[in-house]
Write a protein that holds these residues in place. Structure first.
Motif, mmCIF file in Angstrom:
data_model
loop_
_atom_site.group_PDB
_atom_site.id
_atom_site.type_symbol
_atom_site.label_atom_id
_atom_site.label_comp_id
_atom_site.label_asym_id
_atom_site.label_seq_id
_atom_site.Cartn_x
_atom_site.Cartn_y
_atom_site.Cartn_z
ATOM 1 N N MET A 1 0.854 -1.167 0.000
ATOM 2 C CA MET A 1 0.000 0.000 0.000
ATOM 3 C C MET A 1 0.897 1.226 0.000
ATOM 4 O O MET A 1 1.825 1.320 0.770
ATOM 5 C CB MET A 1 -0.878 -0.056 1.237
ATOM 6 C CG MET A 1 -1.643 1.160 1.509
ATOM 7 S SD MET A 1 -2.647 0.981 2.982
ATOM 8 C CE MET A 1 -1.499 0.323 4.140
ATOM 9 N N VAL A 54 -6.407 -1.644 -1.182
ATOM 10 C CA VAL A 54 -5.553 -1.675 0.003
ATOM 11 C C VAL A 54 -5.199 -3.127 0.267
ATOM 12 O O VAL A 54 -6.087 -3.965 0.414
ATOM 13 C CB VAL A 54 -6.297 -1.056 1.216
ATOM 14 C CG1 VAL A 54 -5.509 -1.233 2.486
ATOM 15 C CG2 VAL A 54 -6.592 0.409 0.957
ATOM 16 N N ASP A 55 -3.895 -3.418 0.316
ATOM 17 C CA ASP A 55 -3.439 -4.801 0.505
ATOM 18 C C ASP A 55 -3.766 -5.346 1.888
ATOM 19 O O ASP A 55 -4.177 -6.487 2.026
ATOM 20 C CB ASP A 55 -1.926 -4.902 0.283
ATOM 21 C CG ASP A 55 -1.530 -4.583 -1.143
ATOM 22 O OD1 ASP A 55 -2.342 -4.824 -2.050
ATOM 23 O OD2 ASP A 55 -0.405 -4.083 -1.348
ATOM 24 N N ASP A 56 -3.556 -4.537 2.914
ATOM 25 C CA ASP A 56 -3.751 -4.976 4.292
ATOM 26 C C ASP A 56 -4.622 -3.958 5.029
ATOM 27 O O ASP A 56 -4.108 -3.009 5.626
ATOM 28 C CB ASP A 56 -2.388 -5.126 4.974
ATOM 29 C CG ASP A 56 -2.464 -5.735 6.355
ATOM 30 O OD1 ASP A 56 -3.589 -5.915 6.872
ATOM 31 O OD2 ASP A 56 -1.393 -6.028 6.922
ATOM 32 N N PRO A 57 -5.937 -4.143 5.001
ATOM 33 C CA PRO A 57 -6.831 -3.176 5.640
ATOM 34 C C PRO A 57 -6.568 -3.001 7.142
ATOM 35 O O PRO A 57 -6.705 -1.893 7.662
ATOM 36 C CB PRO A 57 -8.228 -3.745 5.405
ATOM 37 C CG PRO A 57 -8.082 -4.631 4.216
ATOM 38 C CD PRO A 57 -6.678 -5.184 4.292
ATOM 39 N N ALA A 58 -6.177 -4.065 7.835
ATOM 40 C CA ALA A 58 -5.908 -3.953 9.273
ATOM 41 C C ALA A 58 -4.716 -3.038 9.526
ATOM 42 O O ALA A 58 -4.755 -2.184 10.420
ATOM 43 C CB ALA A 58 -5.666 -5.329 9.878
ATOM 44 N N GLU A 59 -3.658 -3.185 8.744
ATOM 45 C CA GLU A 59 -2.483 -2.323 8.885
ATOM 46 C C GLU A 59 -2.822 -0.890 8.490
ATOM 47 O O GLU A 59 -2.392 0.061 9.147
ATOM 48 C CB GLU A 59 -1.324 -2.845 8.032
ATOM 49 C CG GLU A 59 -0.088 -1.970 8.062
ATOM 50 C CD GLU A 59 0.493 -1.768 9.453
ATOM 51 O OE1 GLU A 59 1.082 -0.684 9.681
ATOM 52 O OE2 GLU A 59 0.380 -2.665 10.296
ATOM 53 N N SER A 61 -5.721 0.518 8.747
ATOM 54 C CA SER A 61 -6.540 1.047 9.835
ATOM 55 C C SER A 61 -5.666 1.509 10.990
ATOM 56 O O SER A 61 -5.865 2.598 11.535
ATOM 57 C CB SER A 61 -7.527 -0.022 10.306
ATOM 58 O OG SER A 61 -8.287 0.451 11.380
ATOM 59 N N ARG A 62 -4.685 0.686 11.376
ATOM 60 C CA ARG A 62 -3.778 1.062 12.471
ATOM 61 C C ARG A 62 -3.009 2.338 12.133
ATOM 62 O O ARG A 62 -2.881 3.243 12.959
ATOM 63 C CB ARG A 62 -2.790 -0.069 12.767
ATOM 64 C CG ARG A 62 -3.348 -1.179 13.631
ATOM 65 C CD ARG A 62 -2.264 -2.143 14.081
ATOM 66 N NE ARG A 62 -1.686 -2.888 12.983
ATOM 67 C CZ ARG A 62 -2.205 -3.985 12.434
ATOM 68 N NH1 ARG A 62 -3.352 -4.452 12.900
ATOM 69 N NH2 ARG A 62 -1.605 -4.604 11.451
ATOM 70 N N GLU A 63 -2.494 2.406 10.905
ATOM 71 C CA GLU A 63 -1.712 3.568 10.497
ATOM 72 C C GLU A 63 -2.576 4.831 10.458
ATOM 73 O O GLU A 63 -2.161 5.895 10.932
ATOM 74 C CB GLU A 63 -1.073 3.316 9.137
ATOM 75 C CG GLU A 63 -0.100 4.393 8.731
ATOM 76 C CD GLU A 63 0.672 4.058 7.464
ATOM 77 O OE1 GLU A 63 1.247 4.999 6.896
ATOM 78 O OE2 GLU A 63 0.704 2.882 7.041
#
Length: 95
Positions: A1, A54-59, A61-63
């Motif tokens: 991303m 977005v490749d990693d939605p959890a990451e 979201s954290r960012e």
């Protein structure tokens, strides 16, 4: 991303925060909901090919949450219970 994707999502979330009068420091859950909504909308647009997915939605979201309601890149250290000290030696060097 890419950083551009995060920047666009962050801009969208910040606009929603201003529009709704949300206090990012006191209403973290409300900010989290705005981040989740922005990522969901981005995902729908990605399905049509309008934006890069977005490749990693959890990451993401954290960012986004760290950038909007936290201390940006330092937030990961503040959230880590193993970290006892943070030394900022210069803008590009954190120990």
């Amino acid at each position: 991303m890419g950083a551009d994707t995060i920047a666009q999502l962050e801009s969208q979330v910040r606009a929603q925060i201003r529009e709704r009068g949300v206090d990012p420091l006191r209403e973290r859950e409300a900010v989290r909901a705005l981040v989740d909504d922005a990522l969901a909308e981005w995902g729908e647009r990605a399905l049509t090919g309008a934006v890069v997915p977005v490749d990693d939605p959890a990451e993401a979201s954290r960012e986004l949450l760290a950038n909007v309601a936290g201390l940006g890149p330092l937030q990961q250290y503040l959230d880590d219970p193993e970290i006892e000290e943070i030394w900022i030696n210069e803008p590009s060097l954190v120990n």
